[in-house]
Motif scaffolding. Structure first.
Motif, PDB file in Angstrom:
ATOM      1  N   PHE A  27      43.284  35.508  47.737  1.00  0.00           N
ATOM      2  CA  PHE A  27      41.862  35.611  48.004  1.00  0.00           C
ATOM      3  C   PHE A  27      41.421  34.462  48.887  1.00  0.00           C
ATOM      4  CE2 PHE A  27      42.754  37.502  43.908  1.00  0.00           C
ATOM      5  CZ  PHE A  27      42.270  38.780  44.117  1.00  0.00           C
ATOM      6  N   PRO A  28      40.435  34.701  49.725  1.00  0.00           N
ATOM      7  CA  PRO A  28      39.956  33.615  50.590  1.00  0.00           C
ATOM      8  C   PRO A  28      39.206  32.569  49.757  1.00  0.00           C
ATOM      9  CG  PRO A  28      38.542  35.537  50.803  1.00  0.00           C
ATOM     10  CD  PRO A  28      39.699  35.947  49.938  1.00  0.00           C
TER      11      PRO A  28
ATOM     12  N   VAL B  57      31.865  42.048  51.978  1.00  0.00           N
ATOM     13  CA  VAL B  57      32.721  41.503  50.916  1.00  0.00           C
ATOM     14  C   VAL B  57      33.022  42.581  49.877  1.00  0.00           C
ATOM     15  CG1 VAL B  57      32.806  39.856  48.995  1.00  0.00           C
ATOM     16  CG2 VAL B  57      32.047  39.101  51.251  1.00  0.00           C
TER      17      VAL B  57
ATOM     18  N   ASP C 219      35.575  44.927  51.327  1.00  0.00           N
ATOM     19  CA  ASP C 219      36.891  44.275  51.337  1.00  0.00           C
ATOM     20  C   ASP C 219      37.516  44.270  49.941  1.00  0.00           C
ATOM     21  OD1 ASP C 219      36.566  43.802  54.024  1.00  0.00           O
ATOM     22  OD2 ASP C 219      36.108  41.662  53.803  1.00  0.00           O
ATOM     23  N   TYR C 220      36.717  43.939  48.935  1.00  0.00           N
ATOM     24  CA  TYR C 220      37.225  43.926  47.571  1.00  0.00           C
ATOM     25  C   TYR C 220      37.712  45.297  47.142  1.00  0.00           C
ATOM     26  CZ  TYR C 220      37.256  39.733  44.792  1.00  0.00           C
ATOM     27  OH  TYR C 220      37.622  38.553  44.226  1.00  0.00           O
TER      28      TYR C 220
ATOM     29  N   THR D 151      32.121  37.203  43.053  1.00  0.00           N
ATOM     30  CA  THR D 151      33.485  37.118  43.601  1.00  0.00           C
ATOM     31  C   THR D 151      34.349  36.131  42.817  1.00  0.00           C
ATOM     32  OG1 THR D 151      32.738  35.546  45.295  1.00  0.00           O
ATOM     33  CG2 THR D 151      32.902  37.870  45.940  1.00  0.00           C
TER      34      THR D 151
ATOM     35  N   LEU E 241      47.803  38.871  44.366  1.00  0.00           N
ATOM     36  CA  LEU E 241      46.885  39.022  45.488  1.00  0.00           C
ATOM     37  C   LEU E 241      46.352  37.657  45.923  1.00  0.00           C
ATOM     38  CD1 LEU E 241      44.823  42.065  44.166  1.00  0.00           C
ATOM     39  CD2 LEU E 241      46.684  42.114  45.828  1.00  0.00           C
TER      40      LEU E 241
ATOM     41  N   ARG F 208      36.282  30.500  48.336  1.00  0.00           N
ATOM     42  CA  ARG F 208      34.882  30.904  48.136  1.00  0.00           C
ATOM     43  C   ARG F 208      33.912  29.742  48.272  1.00  0.00           C
ATOM     44  NH1 ARG F 208      35.757  36.198  48.486  1.00  0.00           N
ATOM     45  NH2 ARG F 208      37.292  36.902  46.995  1.00  0.00           N
TER      46      ARG F 208
ATOM     47  N   ASP G 176      37.670  37.228  41.102  1.00  0.00           N
ATOM     48  CA  ASP G 176      38.918  36.508  41.375  1.00  0.00           C
ATOM     49  C   ASP G 176      39.606  36.119  40.073  1.00  0.00           C
ATOM     50  OD1 ASP G 176      38.312  36.688  44.063  1.00  0.00           O
ATOM     51  OD2 ASP G 176      37.952  34.544  44.356  1.00  0.00           O
TER      52      ASP G 176
ATOM     53  N   VAL H 277      41.020  46.069  48.769  1.00  0.00           N
ATOM     54  CA  VAL H 277      42.132  45.324  48.166  1.00  0.00           C
ATOM     55  C   VAL H 277      42.504  45.928  46.814  1.00  0.00           C
ATOM     56  CG1 VAL H 277      42.734  43.107  47.107  1.00  0.00           C
ATOM     57  CG2 VAL H 277      41.719  43.153  49.368  1.00  0.00           C
TER      58      VAL H 277
END
Length: 182
Positions: free
Chosen positions: A149-150, A126, A129-130, A89, A147, A152, A93, A133
């Motif tokens: 992103f939460p 996850v 979700d990716y 992730t 975008l 990590r 990102d 998105v």
């Protein structure tokens, strides 16, 4: 069949990369040589050149790692777990924050692969979700860098979230920061 321990060999792949060695050289120049340049204008130009080269090399390096990870995941019947998910992730990102549009198909493939193999519910969630998105951004023509992103990771000092903005510097919500590790 690729075993999940293959992801542990990623550092060897990276250490053998000529492009990564170039990145190390630019880091050396930045850390050890620039401070000795007396002329401010020359130092500013040299800094800008080294940063641009480092950014370009890092993007190549990240593409290489994402592609290698995709091949490992697609050649396996299981995913190692949450620690590998964090690495994947963070790489994803970086690709999206850097508007690396050519990485999107590879990322979709990677996250679809994670969804289709034996992985934890967290990994499946996850990955789903990716992909959502990425699909939504593609459908709406949204710039990848816009975008959100939460977080990590948590700050080791205070446990507050770290928002990923750069592979060179990390800063938590309370201001603790770390510099480049390469």
């Amino acid at each position: 069949m690729v075993r999940r321990t293959e992801l542990l060999h990623a550092p060897m792949l990276l250490a053998c990369s000529g492009k990564l060695n170039c990145l190390r050289i630019t880091n050396f120049l930045y850390d050890r040589c620039l401070p000795f340049l007396k002329d401010k204008m020359i130092r500013a130009k040299a800094t800008a050149a080294i940063v641009a080269i480092s950014r370009h090399l890092l993007m190549i390096y990240v593409r290489l790692v994402v592609e290698a990870t995709r091949k490992i995941v697609l050649g396996s019947d299981e995913f190692a777990g949450n620690s590998d998910l964090l690495l994947v992730t963070l790489l994803a990102d970086y690709c999206l924050i850097s508007d690396m549009n050519d990485a999107v198909p590879v990322l979709k493939d990677l996250f679809s692969g994670i969804q289709s193999i034996n992985a934890s519910p967290t990994c499946h969630s996850v990955a789903q979700d990716y992909n959502s998105v990425l699909q939504e951004a593609e459908n709406e023509g949204v710039a990848l860098s816009s975008l959100a992103f939460p977080p990590r990771e948590e700050c080791l000092a205070c446990k507050s979230p770290i928002i990923f903005k750069s592979p060179w510097k990390a800063k938590c919500a309370k201001g603790h920061s770390w510099g480049m590790l390469l």
